[in-house]
Design a protein around this motif. Structure first.
Motif, PDB file in Angstrom:
ATOM      1  N   LEU A 287       0.846  -1.194   0.000  1.00 33.32           N
ATOM      2  CA  LEU A 287       0.000   0.000   0.000  1.00 33.32           C
ATOM      3  C   LEU A 287       0.886   1.250   0.000  1.00 33.32           C
ATOM      4  N   MET A 288       1.950   1.223   0.806  1.00 32.44           N
ATOM      5  CA  MET A 288       2.875   2.363   0.850  1.00 32.44           C
ATOM      6  C   MET A 288       3.588   2.525  -0.495  1.00 32.44           C
ATOM      7  N   ILE A 289       3.870   1.415  -1.163  1.00 36.54           N
ATOM      8  CA  ILE A 289       4.495   1.513  -2.496  1.00 36.54           C
ATOM      9  C   ILE A 289       3.556   2.298  -3.423  1.00 36.54           C
ATOM     10  N   THR A 290       2.275   1.933  -3.397  1.00 33.98           N
ATOM     11  CA  THR A 290       1.341   2.591  -4.313  1.00 33.98           C
ATOM     12  C   THR A 290       1.129   4.063  -3.936  1.00 33.98           C
ATOM     13  N   VAL A 291       1.139   4.355  -2.622  1.00 29.40           N
ATOM     14  CA  VAL A 291       1.003   5.754  -2.200  1.00 29.40           C
ATOM     15  C   VAL A 291       2.222   6.553  -2.689  1.00 29.40           C
ATOM     16  N   GLY A 292       3.398   5.936  -2.612  1.00 32.60           N
ATOM     17  CA  GLY A 292       4.620   6.587  -3.099  1.00 32.60           C
ATOM     18  C   GLY A 292       4.540   6.877  -4.592  1.00 32.60           C
ATOM     19  N   ILE A 293       4.025   5.913  -5.346  1.00 25.63           N
ATOM     20  CA  ILE A 293       3.897   6.104  -6.800  1.00 25.63           C
ATOM     21  C   ILE A 293       2.933   7.258  -7.082  1.00 25.63           C
ATOM     22  N   LEU A 294       1.800   7.258  -6.369  1.00 30.35           N
ATOM     23  CA  LEU A 294       0.799   8.311  -6.579  1.00 30.35           C
ATOM     24  C   LEU A 294       1.369   9.679  -6.217  1.00 30.35           C
ATOM     25  N   ALA A 295       2.064   9.762  -5.073  1.00 30.46           N
ATOM     26  CA  ALA A 295       2.658  11.049  -4.659  1.00 30.46           C
ATOM     27  C   ALA A 295       3.602  11.541  -5.746  1.00 30.46           C
ATOM     28  N   ALA A 296       4.410  10.633  -6.295  1.00 31.97           N
ATOM     29  CA  ALA A 296       5.358  11.015  -7.344  1.00 31.97           C
ATOM     30  C   ALA A 296       4.619  11.521  -8.578  1.00 31.97           C
ATOM     31  N   ASN A 297       3.544  10.843  -8.948  1.00 26.44           N
ATOM     32  CA  ASN A 297       2.776  11.269 -10.124  1.00 26.44           C
ATOM     33  C   ASN A 297       2.175  12.657  -9.923  1.00 26.44           C
ATOM     34  N   LEU A 298       1.651  12.891  -8.705  1.00 28.14           N
ATOM     35  CA  LEU A 298       1.051  14.204  -8.421  1.00 28.14           C
ATOM     36  C   LEU A 298       2.108  15.298  -8.453  1.00 28.14           C
ATOM     37  N   ILE A 299       3.258  14.997  -7.862  1.00 27.19           N
ATOM     38  CA  ILE A 299       4.338  15.993  -7.831  1.00 27.19           C
ATOM     39  C   ILE A 299       4.807  16.303  -9.255  1.00 27.19           C
ATOM     40  N   ASN A 300       4.971  15.264 -10.053  1.00 28.90           N
ATOM     41  CA  ASN A 300       5.355  15.486 -11.452  1.00 28.90           C
ATOM     42  C   ASN A 300       4.337  16.351 -12.182  1.00 28.90           C
ATOM     43  N   TYR A 301       3.073  16.095 -11.898  1.00 30.14           N
ATOM     44  CA  TYR A 301       2.008  16.853 -12.552  1.00 30.14           C
ATOM     45  C   TYR A 301       2.156  18.339 -12.233  1.00 30.14           C
ATOM     46  N   GLY A 302       2.477  18.633 -10.964  1.00 29.74           N
ATOM     47  CA  GLY A 302       2.664  20.018 -10.539  1.00 29.74           C
ATOM     48  C   GLY A 302       3.959  20.615 -11.081  1.00 29.74           C
ATOM     49  N   THR A 303       5.065  19.897 -10.950  1.00 31.90           N
ATOM     50  CA  THR A 303       6.363  20.496 -11.309  1.00 31.90           C
ATOM     51  C   THR A 303       6.521  20.652 -12.821  1.00 31.90           C
ATOM     52  N   ALA A 304       5.801  19.834 -13.593  1.00 30.93           N
ATOM     53  CA  ALA A 304       5.901  19.956 -15.057  1.00 30.93           C
ATOM     54  C   ALA A 304       5.386  21.315 -15.519  1.00 30.93           C
ATOM     55  N   LYS A 305       4.554  21.950 -14.669  1.00 32.10           N
ATOM     56  CA  LYS A 305       3.968  23.238 -15.055  1.00 32.10           C
ATOM     57  C   LYS A 305       4.893  24.416 -14.742  1.00 32.10           C
ATOM     58  N   ILE A 306       5.973  24.165 -13.983  1.00 35.94           N
ATOM     59  CA  ILE A 306       6.870  25.256 -13.606  1.00 35.94           C
ATOM     60  C   ILE A 306       7.562  25.811 -14.852  1.00 35.94           C
ATOM     61  N   LYS A 307       7.456  27.124 -15.000  1.00 38.38           N
ATOM     62  CA  LYS A 307       7.891  27.747 -16.253  1.00 38.38           C
ATOM     63  C   LYS A 307       9.403  27.673 -16.498  1.00 38.38           C
ATOM     64  N   GLY A 308      10.197  27.915 -15.454  1.00 37.27           N
ATOM     65  CA  GLY A 308      11.646  28.029 -15.649  1.00 37.27           C
ATOM     66  C   GLY A 308      12.344  26.770 -16.140  1.00 37.27           C
ATOM     67  N   GLY A 309      11.651  25.661 -16.223  1.00 36.91           N
ATOM     68  CA  GLY A 309      12.261  24.429 -16.729  1.00 36.91           C
ATOM     69  C   GLY A 309      13.074  23.693 -15.682  1.00 36.91           C
ATOM     70  N   TRP A 310      12.893  24.043 -14.395  1.00 35.90           N
ATOM     71  CA  TRP A 310      13.643  23.323 -13.351  1.00 35.90           C
ATOM     72  C   TRP A 310      12.733  22.471 -12.481  1.00 35.90           C
ATOM     73  N   GLY A 311      11.500  22.277 -12.932  1.00 41.23           N
ATOM     74  CA  GLY A 311      10.537  21.491 -12.162  1.00 41.23           C
ATOM     75  C   GLY A 311      11.051  20.092 -11.847  1.00 41.23           C
ATOM     76  N   TRP A 312      11.766  19.496 -12.796  1.00 42.80           N
ATOM     77  CA  TRP A 312      12.274  18.129 -12.589  1.00 42.80           C
ATOM     78  C   TRP A 312      13.204  18.055 -11.383  1.00 42.80           C
ATOM     79  N   ARG A 313      13.910  19.173 -11.098  1.00 45.99           N
ATOM     80  CA  ARG A 313      14.816  19.161  -9.931  1.00 45.99           C
ATOM     81  C   ARG A 313      14.011  18.939  -8.654  1.00 45.99           C
ATOM     82  N   ILE A 314      12.865  19.621  -8.574  1.00 53.89           N
ATOM     83  CA  ILE A 314      12.023  19.462  -7.380  1.00 53.89           C
ATOM     84  C   ILE A 314      11.548  18.021  -7.284  1.00 53.89           C
ATOM     85  N   SER A 315      11.085  17.475  -8.418  1.00 50.94           N
ATOM     86  CA  SER A 315      10.600  16.089  -8.420  1.00 50.94           C
ATOM     87  C   SER A 315      11.668  15.148  -7.872  1.00 50.94           C
ATOM     88  N   LEU A 316      12.890  15.293  -8.378  1.00 51.15           N
ATOM     89  CA  LEU A 316      13.950  14.360  -7.966  1.00 51.15           C
ATOM     90  C   LEU A 316      14.394  14.620  -6.519  1.00 51.15           C
TER      91      LEU A 316
END
Ligand code: BGC
Length: 520
Positions: free
Chosen positions: A176-205
């Motif tokens: 269950l924690m594995i799946t919550v981790g996957i979901l959290a990562a997907n949500l974070i990616n969804y948010g950081t992909a919108k960051i204009k400066g092109g450094w959103g991936w840094r936050i994700s990682l």
């Protein structure tokens, strides 16, 4: 009845004690090891679909993707370097899991979790600050070492802490924690992909540091398991701990069994040589085939590459990340189904139902892609058509999430007799990591060459594994681990490998002093 042995477990061994808040909390903290594993699984797919990330580290892939929009959709992302980024973690985890089993045994489970968490933190920092591909892959290797340590120690910790009658449910807490981790990562990616400066991936990682921080700090406060304390020569502390986690003073029987089990396992000098004996053939087969089959369901094609996959079949950037969030949600909620049914319906029913559902969905998805993109990968997919496809991908994920997902970890962990349990768990983890690595490494090339046929390929494997379960996996629900040998002995096929002398039913004394009932 093929594979349908039923063991009469009425009156099976039950130790006194209840699920105390203390043990519940320690299990929640320990299970966050699954959170880090899940975060890693989920984060790379979204990041590798972000233009700014591709442009910086994989400029060739980026150029190809931009230039080639009119040509073959299947091959846009095919780059060995790009897949190495995703898959390097699993190779590191595979090697680390062997090392971790020694640390877990000699220093206790908590220090294995702590060490794993620390290495993780460094990996997250390296990744977030990456200036070149070397830093990126080095960071991922460190994360992989963390995963190797966590996946080796956390399930063992959970099984040892949990009261026997709740072991299955608490074990699925890890998934269950594995799946919550996957979901959290997907949500974070969804948010950081919108960051204009092109450094959103840094936050994700870099945010991988959050679950890493939780397990590192949490491990410091976790008590060690009574089993580990006994094993390392602290019998008095072990007794105290057992009292505390069971919430009763009446722990003598369980304590004595733990001491006996520890003595017995000390007699086994070479668990690796032991496990290849004929009488352990059923367990060894499962330790290898279950994690192998779990990966051959093709689930990580969706988990790692959902955004890339959705882009391939014609979704826009935003829509593809959004779809990853949807599959992530389906994954979490469908796992809950197995949490609440696994001890009632049993493992076999979930395996078989989930298998059928996955086969059906994979054939439908493959066919839907074939109709639109054909073999040359050219074509456009309308919104309605795409929604239809997402629906069947979600139904496939749901099927996995209440069958092969949790059971792929639960079943191998409950079938080993103590003397080969640690060796068996190492085999399980490493086979899982090896095939996770292979699928991650091969997926983009496979998509490019097999096209929509990739979905039929995985469907074929699910047909094989579902047949395998139907014929060869006996039901293990509610069977005390100590009596598991009876299940194999009653099985139409596996009974051949177990002589009467191997079945020490006398060892399986019930708490009321009566012997275990025979097998039906
Ligand atoms: C598997 C992972 C997979 C995950 C998906 C786990 O049980 O081991 O490879 O990504 O489930 O939820």
């Amino acid at each position: 009845m093929a594979g349908g042995a039923i063991v009469n477990t009425g009156g099976g061994k039950e130790y006194p004690g209840k699920l105390t808040l203390f043990v519940f909390l320690t299990c929640v903290v320990a299970a966050t090891g699954g959170l880090i594993f899940g975060y890693d699984i989920g984060i790379s797919g979204g990041v590798t679909s972000m233009d700014s990330f591709l442009e910086k580290f994989f400029p060739e892939v980026y150029r190809k993707e931009k230039k080639d929009t009119s040509t073959n959709q299947y091959c846009k992302f095919d780059s060995q370097l790009l897949t190495t980024f995703t898959s390097s973690l699993y190779l590191a985890a595979l090697i680390a899991s062997f090392l971790a089993s020694a640390v877990t045994r000699m220093f206790g489970r908590k220090w294995s979790m702590f060490g794993g968490g620390l290495v993780f933190l460094v990996g997250a920092a390296l990744n977030g600050a990456a200036r070149n591909i070397l830093m990126l892959i080095l960071g991922r290797i460190l994360l992989g070492i963390g995963v190797g340590f966590a996946n080796q120690s956390v399930p063992v910790y959970l099984s040892e802490m949990a009261p026997a009658q709740l072991r299955g449910m608490l074990n699925i807490g890890f998934q269950l924690m594995i799946t919550v981790g996957i979901l959290a990562a997907n949500l974070i990616n969804y948010g950081t992909a919108k960051i204009k400066g092109g450094w959103g991936w840094r936050i994700s990682l870099a945010l991988a540091a959050v679950p890493a921080g939780i397990i590192t700090l949490g491990a410091l406060f976790l008590p060690d398991t009574p089993n580990s304390l006994i094993e390392r020569g602290h019998p008095q502390e072990a007794k105290e701990m057992l009292r505390r986690i069971r919430g009763t003073d009446d722990i003598h029987e369980e304590y004595n069994d733990l001491v006996a089990a520890s003595e017995e396992s000390k007699l086994v000098k070479h668990p690796w040589a032991n496990i290849i004996q004929r009488k352990y053939r059923p367990q060894l087969t499962m330790a290898i085939l279950i994690p192998f089959f779990q990966q051959l369901t093709g689930i990580n094609v969706i988990m790692f590459y959902a955004p890339v996959l959705f882009k391939t079949i014609g979704f826009g950037d935003n829509a593809s990340l959004m779809s990853a969030v949807i599959t992530g949600l389906v994954n979490v909620f469908s796992t809950l189904v197995s949490v609440f049914t696994v001890d009632k319906l049993g493992r076999r029913k979930l395996f078989l139902q989930g298998g059928f559902q996955m086969i059906l969905c994979q054939i439908i998805v493959g066919t839907l892609i074939a109709i639109k993109l054909g073999t040359n990968g050219e074509g456009h997919i309308s919104k309605t058509y795409a929604a239809f496809m997402v629906f069947f991908i979600c139904a496939y994920v749901a099927g996995f999430a209440w069958s092969w997902g949790p059971l792929g970890w639960l079943v191998p962990s409950e079938i080993f007799p103590l003397e080969i349990r640690s060796a068996g768990q190492s085999i399980n983890v490493s086979v899982n990591m090896l095939f996770t690595f292979i699928i991650a490494q091969a997926f983009l090339a496979m998509l490019c060459h097999m096209k929509f046929g990739l979905f039929y390929f995985f469907a074929g494997w699910v047909v094989i594994m579902t047949t395998f379960i139907a014929l060869f996996l006996p039901e293990t629900k509610n069977v005390p681990i100590e009596e598991m040998i009876l299940v194999w002995k009653a099985h139409w096929f596996w009974s051949k490998f177990i002589s009467d002398d191997d079945v020490h039913v006398g060892n399986v004394e019930m708490s009321n002093g009566s012997k275990s009932k025979s097998v039906v």
